[in-house]
Scaffold this motif. Structure first.
Motif, PDB file in Angstrom:
ATOM      1  N   HIS A 127      -3.190  -6.130  31.211  1.00 40.53           N
ATOM      2  CA  HIS A 127      -2.765  -6.108  29.812  1.00 40.53           C
ATOM      3  C   HIS A 127      -3.947  -6.048  28.860  1.00 40.53           C
ATOM      4  CE1 HIS A 127       1.650  -6.864  29.839  1.00 40.53           C
ATOM      5  NE2 HIS A 127       1.377  -7.161  31.091  1.00 40.53           N
ATOM      6  N   ARG A 128      -3.748  -5.276  27.793  1.00 41.37           N
ATOM      7  CA  ARG A 128      -4.688  -5.231  26.674  1.00 41.37           C
ATOM      8  C   ARG A 128      -3.875  -5.244  25.379  1.00 41.37           C
ATOM      9  NH1 ARG A 128      -6.893  -0.699  25.997  1.00 41.37           N
ATOM     10  NH2 ARG A 128      -5.511   0.432  27.397  1.00 41.37           N
ATOM     11  N   VAL A 129      -4.540  -5.575  24.274  1.00 39.50           N
ATOM     12  CA  VAL A 129      -3.878  -5.632  22.970  1.00 39.50           C
ATOM     13  C   VAL A 129      -4.692  -4.828  21.964  1.00 39.50           C
ATOM     14  CG1 VAL A 129      -3.159  -7.124  21.064  1.00 39.50           C
ATOM     15  CG2 VAL A 129      -2.851  -7.899  23.426  1.00 39.50           C
ATOM     16  N   LEU A 130      -3.985  -4.013  21.177  1.00 39.90           N
ATOM     17  CA  LEU A 130      -4.586  -3.293  20.052  1.00 39.90           C
ATOM     18  C   LEU A 130      -3.926  -3.795  18.779  1.00 39.90           C
ATOM     19  CD1 LEU A 130      -6.292  -0.988  18.777  1.00 39.90           C
ATOM     20  CD2 LEU A 130      -4.317   0.521  19.164  1.00 39.90           C
ATOM     21  N   SER A 131      -4.729  -4.280  17.835  1.00 36.05           N
ATOM     22  CA  SER A 131      -4.216  -4.773  16.559  1.00 36.05           C
ATOM     23  C   SER A 131      -4.564  -3.781  15.452  1.00 36.05           C
ATOM     24  CB  SER A 131      -4.818  -6.147  16.238  1.00 36.05           C
ATOM     25  OG  SER A 131      -4.381  -6.595  14.972  1.00 36.05           O
ATOM     26  N   VAL A 132      -3.577  -3.413  14.669  1.00 39.51           N
ATOM     27  CA  VAL A 132      -3.836  -2.483  13.561  1.00 39.51           C
ATOM     28  C   VAL A 132      -4.763  -3.131  12.542  1.00 39.51           C
ATOM     29  CG1 VAL A 132      -2.790  -1.161  11.682  1.00 39.51           C
ATOM     30  CG2 VAL A 132      -1.633  -1.316  13.903  1.00 39.51           C
ATOM     31  N   HIS A 133      -4.513  -4.388  12.220  1.00 40.57           N
ATOM     32  CA  HIS A 133      -5.310  -5.103  11.214  1.00 40.57           C
ATOM     33  C   HIS A 133      -6.226  -6.124  11.875  1.00 40.57           C
ATOM     34  CE1 HIS A 133      -1.762  -3.663   8.907  1.00 40.57           C
ATOM     35  NE2 HIS A 133      -2.671  -3.425   7.994  1.00 40.57           N
ATOM     36  N   GLY A 134      -7.426  -6.220  11.337  1.00 43.21           N
ATOM     37  CA  GLY A 134      -8.375  -7.210  11.817  1.00 43.21           C
ATOM     38  C   GLY A 134      -8.408  -8.451  10.946  1.00 43.21           C
ATOM     39  N   VAL A 144       2.446 -11.784  27.246  1.00 44.23           N
ATOM     40  CA  VAL A 144       1.295 -11.044  27.776  1.00 44.23           C
ATOM     41  C   VAL A 144       0.552 -11.884  28.806  1.00 44.23           C
ATOM     42  CG1 VAL A 144      -0.973 -10.081  27.194  1.00 44.23           C
ATOM     43  CG2 VAL A 144       1.021  -9.539  25.780  1.00 44.23           C
ATOM     44  N   LEU A 145       0.316 -13.146  28.476  1.00 43.34           N
ATOM     45  CA  LEU A 145      -0.389 -14.030  29.414  1.00 43.34           C
ATOM     46  C   LEU A 145       0.403 -14.216  30.700  1.00 43.34           C
ATOM     47  CD1 LEU A 145      -1.684 -16.762  26.942  1.00 43.34           C
ATOM     48  CD2 LEU A 145      -3.043 -15.017  28.095  1.00 43.34           C
ATOM     49  N   GLY A 146       1.706 -14.401  30.562  1.00 46.18           N
ATOM     50  CA  GLY A 146       2.529 -14.606  31.743  1.00 46.18           C
ATOM     51  C   GLY A 146       2.594 -13.376  32.631  1.00 46.18           C
ATOM     52  N   ALA A 148      -8.377 -15.851  28.275  1.00 44.30           N
ATOM     53  CA  ALA A 148      -7.755 -15.563  29.563  1.00 44.30           C
ATOM     54  C   ALA A 148      -8.189 -14.215  30.123  1.00 44.30           C
ATOM     55  CB  ALA A 148      -6.234 -15.591  29.422  1.00 44.30           C
ATOM     56  N   GLY A 149      -9.066 -13.523  29.399  1.00 41.06           N
ATOM     57  CA  GLY A 149      -9.569 -12.252  29.894  1.00 41.06           C
ATOM     58  C   GLY A 149      -8.802 -11.035  29.438  1.00 41.06           C
TER      59      GLY A 149
END
Length: 404
Positions: free
Chosen positions: A39-46, A29-31, A69-70
Motif C-alpha cells: 500500500h501507498r498513499v497519494l495526498s492531493v493537499h500537503g 490501509v494498515l490492516g 508502519a512503512g
C-alpha cells in the motif's frame, strides 16, 4: 494482475486532516498491509486550513502512523484553504506525479469522491478504482457527485464501499447503480478502544475532575456546521445547570479557545448570566489519546443535523464504555439503538438523556460488551480485502484500455 499478497494498492486522499473518514481509511490501509498487500498513499493537499486549524500533512496523526508502519505517503503539495486552487485544474507536474503513482498500482482506493477530480483527468493510466464513501448527503458535496458519476460512466469505478446503510441508500437515490454499492460498516481496534479504569482516573485527574463519580460527557467532532455545535452547547448549558458536578469534554479540530467561531457559539448559548458554568466546559482540541478521553467519560454524544453515516466517535466511545446519545442522522440510530439513547434535536431533551444515560450506565454495559465483535476492526478489514481481491480479479479478466 496481482492477487492477494502481491496486490499493489494506491489510496488517494484529498488531504490529511482530522476526521473519522481518514482515521478509518488509514486503519484499513494498515490492516491490509499487515495482511500482505502493498500500500501507498497519494495526498492531493500537503496542508489544510479548516476548522480554524492549520494542519500540515507531516503533523497529522494518520500520516505519522502510516509512515511509521512503512507505508509510503506522497503529496502533490497543494494547500487547501480560503484561497485554494481550482480543485479541477491540475498542472503538468501534478499530473505527471499522479501518473507515476497510479501506473505502479493494481487497484486504486479513493477516500471519498473528492479525489476523483484528479483521477478523472485524461491521460492517466487506467486502473480500477474503488471509491470509499463516508457520508449520507451526496447532493451536499459540491461537484463531487458529478465526478463520481463521470468516473462510473467512464468505466473506471469498479466498486463503491459504503460505510453505512444510510450511505448506500443515499447514493442509490442520487443515481449511483446499486450493483456498485457495497456496505462495509466501520470498525475499530478493540484492543485500543476498551474500558480502562486506570486511564479514566488519570485523564480525569489531569483535567482537575477530582470526584471519580462526577458525570462526564464527551463530544468528539470537528467544528463544522453538520455537527450542530450550537445545539450541543445549548444542551450543555441546560445539563451543567442541573448537574453541579458535571463536566463536558469537547474534542476535535477547532474545539479550542483559539477558535473565534466556537467562542461566539459558547457566548450565545451560555450568555453573560451563566458564564459560571463554562469552566466545566473543557475545550481540548485534537487529541492523540481519544481512547483515554472516551474511557474517562460516561456518555459520548453527537448532535449532528446532516451528513453523518456511521460516526466513528459513537463506536469508539461505546467500545470504551461510554453510553451513546445521538440525534437520528445517517446510521446513528442503528448504532445507538439498544446501547444508548436516540434524541430529537431539542437541547432540553438531549440534556435529560445525558443524565439518564450517565445514571443508568451500568444497565447499558451488558449490551455494549456484547456488541464488541459487531464493531471489530478485524471484520472490517477482512471485508475490504475480499472486495479488493474481487475487483482485482475482475480487472484481470477485463483489462482497461490505456489512453491513446
Amino acid at each position: 494482475m496481482r492477487m492477494g499478497h502481491g496486490l499493489r494498492v494506491l489510496s488517494v486522499y484529498e488531504g490529511f486532516f482530522t476526521g473519522g473518514a481518514r482515521i478509518v481509511h488509514s486503519d484499513v490501509v494498515l490492516g491490509l498491509r499487515e495482511g500482505g498487500q502493498h500500500h501507498r498513499v497519494l495526498s492531493v493537499h500537503g496542508e489544510v486550513h479548516r476548522e480554524a486549524t492549520r494542519q500540515r500533512m507531516e503533523d497529522d496523526a494518520c500520516y505519522r502512523t502510516l509512515t511509521a508502519a512503512g507505508v509510503g505517503v506522497t503529496s502533490l503539495g497543494r494547500t487547501f484553504g480560503p484561497d485554494r486552487t481550482d480543485p479541477a485544474a491540475f498542472t503538468g507536474p501534478e499530473l505527471a506525479d499522479t501518473a507515476r503513482a497510479t501506473a505502479d498500482a493494481d487497484v486504486i482506493l479513493s477516500l471519498k469522491e473528492q479525489p476523483l477530480a484528479l483521477l478523472n483527468q485524461a491521460g492517466l493510466p487506467r486502473r480500477p478504482v474503488v471509491v470509499c464513501l463516508h457520508r449520507s448527503d451526496p447532493e451536499n458535496q459540491g461537484r463531487a457527485l458529478d465526478d463520481l458519476k463521470a468516473a462510473i460512466a467512464d468505466g473506471t469505478v469498479a466498486a463503491c464501499v459504503c460505510c453505512a446503510e444510510s450511505t448506500r441508500a443515499a447514493y442509490e437515490a442520487a443515481g449511483i447503480p446499486s450493483g456498485l454499492l457495497h456496505v462495509i460498516p466501520n470498525g475499530v481496534d478493540l484492543i485500543r478502544f476498551r474500558p480502562d479504569p486506570a486511564g479514566r482516573l488519570a485523564l480525569r485527574t489531569s483535567l482537575g475532575i477530582g470526584d471519580p463519580t462526577a458525570p462526564v460527557i464527551v463530544f468528539a467532532a470537528r467544528y463544522d456546521g453538520m455537527k450542530n455545535v450550537p445545539l450541543f452547547l445549548r444542551a450543555a448549558r441546560a445539563w451543567l445547570a442541573e448537574e453541579p458536578d458535571g463536566h463536558i469534554l469537547m474534542c476535535g479540530a477547532g474545539m479550542t479557545p483559539a477558535n473565534p467561531g466556537l467562542e461566539a457559539d459558547i457566548t450565545a448559548a451560555f450568555g453573560a448570566d451563566r458564564d459560571d458554568l463554562t469552566p466545566r466546559l473543557h475545550r481540548l482540541g485534537v487529541r492523540r489519546d481519544m481512547e483515554k478521553v472516551y474511557a474517562a467519560a460516561d456518555v459520548v454524544s453527537l448532535t449532528s443535523s446532516w451528513g453523518e453515516a456511521a460516526p466513528l466517535c459513537l463506536i469508539e466511545g461505546m467500545m470504551c464504555g461510554a453510553v451513546p446519545v445521538a440525534t437520528d442522522v445517517g446510521d446513528s440510530a442503528a448504532i445507538v439503538r439498544g446501547h444508548g439513547i436516540v434524541t430529537p434535536p431539542d437541547p432540553e431533551v438531549i440534556a435529560r438523556a445525558w443524565t439518564t444515560a450517565a445514571t443508568s450506565r451500568d444497565t447499558f454495559t451488558p449490551a455494549l460488551t456484547a456488541s464488541r465483535e459487531r464493531f471489530s476492526r478485524t471484520r472490517m478489514i477482512a471485508s475490504y480485502a475480499a472486495l479488493i481481491d474481487r475487483v482485482s480479479a475482475g480487472a484481470g479478466r477485463r483489462t482497461l484500455p490505456e489512453p491513446l
